[in-house]
Design an enzyme around this catalytic site. Sequence first.
Site, PDB file in Angstrom:
ATOM      1  N   ARG A  63       0.839  -1.207   0.000  1.00 24.30           N
ATOM      2  CA  ARG A  63       0.000   0.000   0.000  1.00 24.30           C
ATOM      3  C   ARG A  63       0.873   1.256   0.000  1.00 24.30           C
ATOM      4  NH1 ARG A  63      -4.552   0.040   4.391  1.00 24.30           N
ATOM      5  NH2 ARG A  63      -2.877   0.618   5.799  1.00 24.30           N
ATOM      6  N   LYS A 165      -2.749   6.384   1.659  1.00 29.86           N
ATOM      7  CA  LYS A 165      -2.596   6.944   3.008  1.00 29.86           C
ATOM      8  C   LYS A 165      -1.695   8.178   2.953  1.00 29.86           C
ATOM      9  CE  LYS A 165      -3.123   4.402   7.311  1.00 29.86           C
ATOM     10  NZ  LYS A 165      -4.552   4.232   7.491  1.00 29.86           N
ATOM     11  N   GLU A 201     -16.732   6.301   4.333  1.00 26.71           N
ATOM     12  CA  GLU A 201     -16.047   5.719   5.497  1.00 26.71           C
ATOM     13  C   GLU A 201     -15.949   6.745   6.614  1.00 26.71           C
ATOM     14  OE1 GLU A 201     -11.863   4.741   5.119  1.00 26.71           O
ATOM     15  OE2 GLU A 201     -11.591   6.231   3.564  1.00 26.71           O
TER      16      GLU A 201
HETATM   17  C1  LIG Z   1      -5.692   3.503   7.766  1.00 22.68           C
HETATM   18  C2  LIG Z   1      -7.094   3.779   7.407  1.00 22.68           C
HETATM   19  C3  LIG Z   1      -8.087   2.777   7.393  1.00 22.68           C
HETATM   20  C4  LIG Z   1      -7.849   1.367   7.884  1.00 22.68           C
HETATM   21  O1  LIG Z   1      -6.886   0.658   7.187  1.00 22.68           O
HETATM   22  P1  LIG Z   1      -6.248  -0.661   7.847  1.00 22.68           P
HETATM   23  O2  LIG Z   1      -5.293  -1.141   6.825  1.00 22.68           O
HETATM   24  O3  LIG Z   1      -7.351  -1.594   8.107  1.00 22.68           O
HETATM   25  O4  LIG Z   1      -5.595  -0.211   9.106  1.00 22.68           O
HETATM   26  C5  LIG Z   1      -9.350   3.122   6.943  1.00 22.68           C
HETATM   27  N1  LIG Z   1      -9.648   4.369   6.563  1.00 22.68           N
HETATM   28  C6  LIG Z   1      -8.737   5.374   6.584  1.00 22.68           C
HETATM   29  C7  LIG Z   1      -9.130   6.717   6.145  1.00 22.68           C
HETATM   30  C8  LIG Z   1      -7.436   5.102   7.017  1.00 22.68           C
HETATM   31  O5  LIG Z   1      -6.540   6.086   7.045  1.00 22.68           O
END
Ligand SMILES: *Cc1c(COP(=O)(O)O)cnc(C)c1O
Length: 318
Positions: A63, A165, A201
Amino acid sequence: MYIMESNTDGTFSDGALVPFGTVQINPHSSVLNYGQGLFEGMKAYRRPDGEVQLFRPEENALRMQMGADRLLLAAPSVEQYVDAVKQVVRTNKRWVPPHGKGTLYIRPLLFGSGSVMGISPAPQSTFLIYANPICNVYKGRTAALSLWVHDKLPRAYPGGTGGVKSISNYAPVFQVVKEAKEKGFSDVLFLDAAEHKYVEEVSSCNFFIVKRNVITTTPATGTILPGITRKSIIELARDLGYKVEERKIPVKELLKAYEVFCTGTATGIAEVYSVSYKDKRVKFQTGPDTVTQKLYDLITGIQTGLKEDKKGWVVKID
Ligand SMILES: *Cc1c(COP(=O)(O)O)cnc(C)c1O
């Protein structure tokens, strides 16, 4: 902590563990000026036998590479990433809390550290990993979330960076999340930017609804962060015989769900007690006899070594 800088050709070498402390940064760096940076969030878990393990670390590495492509950063290889995380955990092993009490939270960063004058990508990037112990964020029922649907301010938009991210995605929602907390909610549930109609989300976790034996989650098509917990839950739920759908969820449909939950590394699986939309507040099933609880027990069991890992997801630290 671990630190490694890219070479001029975009490869990485000579990373090292150093004592935790302040880092020097060029005022011309692209991360300070233009927000060219990414982060990851991982955990090291203490097993009942005292050993320490990671959950799907290659997924975080991949990722970060996807994010690096999007932001034109040089990224470490999957092997370099996982090896660096292992070194950080190994050297901080005594800080991994006892089984069931908490975890060692690991924060890998990748940022444009080279000097740039014009608005352009950095000639050099820095990969840094720090870690600190945390207690379990949510404990059972008492911590069920109450979410506030924000129907005007979206978190991400088509073509933007919501699917990686990127550090730039987080500060813009501080204001509404603060407003939500002041109103007594746990967090904000964001809607899509185009129509303000579909659920996307929460500010840092993915979103699921449950109705009978069907579990539905927003598709990862660029405006939500493709969570590793989300992906794992989809697979585990299918193994348990649930029907899992990845499709757009209209707010109206969410309000008719039986159960609602959120997933992420930091939160784990958090059950949602209520969702507020305009002047309506809808409550959902929570507690021991829910699908959410079943999935929580399964994934938490695998992550903490209480349940057998049949998927090869767990990586032990020797
Ligand atoms: C990090 C994150 C998640 C969750 O990702 P994981 O890989 O399950 O930890 C979901 N939404 C957002 C906006 C995030 O920054």
